[in-house]
Design an enzyme around this catalytic site. Sequence first.
Site, PDB file in Angstrom:
ATOM      1  N   ASP A  59       0.838  -1.205   0.000  1.00  0.00           N
ATOM      2  CA  ASP A  59       0.000   0.000   0.000  1.00  0.00           C
ATOM      3  C   ASP A  59       0.873   1.255   0.000  1.00  0.00           C
ATOM      4  OD1 ASP A  59       0.874  -0.138   2.612  1.00  0.00           O
ATOM      5  OD2 ASP A  59      -1.119  -0.003   3.516  1.00  0.00           O
ATOM      6  N   SER A  60       2.197   1.059   0.000  1.00  0.00           N
ATOM      7  CA  SER A  60       3.116   2.175  -0.264  1.00  0.00           C
ATOM      8  C   SER A  60       2.804   2.794  -1.618  1.00  0.00           C
ATOM      9  CB  SER A  60       4.578   1.692  -0.228  1.00  0.00           C
ATOM     10  OG  SER A  60       4.742   0.543  -1.028  1.00  0.00           O
ATOM     11  N   ASP A  98      -0.839  -6.325  -0.204  1.00  0.00           N
ATOM     12  CA  ASP A  98      -1.105  -5.647   1.070  1.00  0.00           C
ATOM     13  C   ASP A  98      -2.608  -5.449   1.215  1.00  0.00           C
ATOM     14  OD1 ASP A  98       0.469  -4.775   3.143  1.00  0.00           O
ATOM     15  OD2 ASP A  98       1.257  -3.047   2.060  1.00  0.00           O
ATOM     16  N   LYS A 127      -0.949  -9.509   3.123  1.00  0.00           N
ATOM     17  CA  LYS A 127      -0.187  -8.976   4.259  1.00  0.00           C
ATOM     18  C   LYS A 127      -1.078  -8.050   5.082  1.00  0.00           C
ATOM     19  CE  LYS A 127       3.283  -5.814   3.807  1.00  0.00           C
ATOM     20  NZ  LYS A 127       2.776  -4.705   4.635  1.00  0.00           N
ATOM     21  N   GLU A 129      -1.169  -5.602   8.800  1.00  0.00           N
ATOM     22  CA  GLU A 129      -0.352  -4.910   9.811  1.00  0.00           C
ATOM     23  C   GLU A 129      -1.015  -5.015  11.175  1.00  0.00           C
ATOM     24  OE1 GLU A 129       0.351  -0.830   8.740  1.00  0.00           O
ATOM     25  OE2 GLU A 129       1.139  -1.337   6.770  1.00  0.00           O
ATOM     26  N   GLU A 196       9.506  -4.048  10.260  1.00  0.00           N
ATOM     27  CA  GLU A 196       9.900  -2.739   9.738  1.00  0.00           C
ATOM     28  C   GLU A 196      10.426  -1.838  10.856  1.00  0.00           C
ATOM     29  OE1 GLU A 196       7.039  -0.931   7.131  1.00  0.00           O
ATOM     30  OE2 GLU A 196       8.193   0.931   6.965  1.00  0.00           O
TER      31      GLU A 196
HETATM   32  O1  KIV Z   1       3.488  -1.102   1.630  1.00  0.00           O
HETATM   33  C1  KIV Z   1       4.657  -1.495   1.578  1.00  0.00           C
HETATM   34  O2  KIV Z   1       5.388  -1.240   0.619  1.00  0.00           O
HETATM   35  C2  KIV Z   1       5.163  -2.269   2.688  1.00  0.00           C
HETATM   36  C3  KIV Z   1       6.639  -2.488   2.748  1.00  0.00           C
HETATM   37  C4  KIV Z   1       7.285  -1.256   3.253  1.00  0.00           C
HETATM   38  C5  KIV Z   1       7.000  -3.673   3.550  1.00  0.00           C
HETATM   39  O3  KIV Z   1       4.433  -2.667   3.531  1.00  0.00           O
END
Ligand code: KIV
Length: 278
Positions: A59-60, A98, A127, A129, A196
Amino acid sequence: MSSQAAPAAPADAGRSPVTQPRLAEMRARGEPIAMLTCYDASFAALLDSVGIDSLLVGDSLGMVVQGHSSTLPVTLDEVAYHVRCVARATRYAWLIADMPFGSYHASPESALANAVALMRAGAQMVKIEGGAWLAPTVELFARAGIPVCAHLGLTPQSVHVLGGYRVQGRDAQAADRLVADALALEQAGATMLVLEMVPATLAETLTQRLTMPTIGIGAGAGCAGQVLVLHDMLDVYPGRRPRFVRNFMAGASSVREAVERYRDAVKTRAFPAAEHAF
Ligand code: KIV
């Protein structure tokens, strides 16, 4: 411009797709796992052909693709769109999606429906968090056949609670909480853990205590693998480059060469160096 419809790299007779058992085996053997974020088909084809083991549609993308100041505005549909783009061009790498902010918080059941949407888009793992409070969600996903990557330490979706993008798990109490969270998530069925911005010693201890591979980003060289945001390591993101990032474009004559250097630096544990750790 090529007239090819699908830009996936040509098949390589010596390679087979990366699978979850293969990642577990790499971790057991001590072969570092090289992961990068990826958001589109052209980069997916390049990263895949270079031999990056795993691509993360992070989600970056909210920051490096969409230009937001955090990952919070990203929606499930937007992640699914980028997963479809990447999946079309990926032949070998393990593809992780994500789950964006708000898409797995209300209940395990609604989280499952959202994870299913990302798996249908082409992801092989999702993924999420957060800590032990996510154990029931992880259990449900695992029962449904959805591999789960957990994410602890600096969790960018909680930036407003954490008060900024800063190192986590520095004091003994926070470190103990992080270890307890990681053990609970593994027990619930998580099979990968992104760490992280945590102290290198803590990440190394965790890596030894867990069976699942740990993937570090600002967590030192003691993790089972490494991940960076593609736009950071290619030095194209206009924002501040975090201390844990190396600019792999420096001295490289092409993007491909920069990605090859990253792969080699991770595989030989030359990256991250002490200056990239906390
Ligand atoms: O969203 C993302 O790119 C991430 C990485 C920084 C691990 O979660």
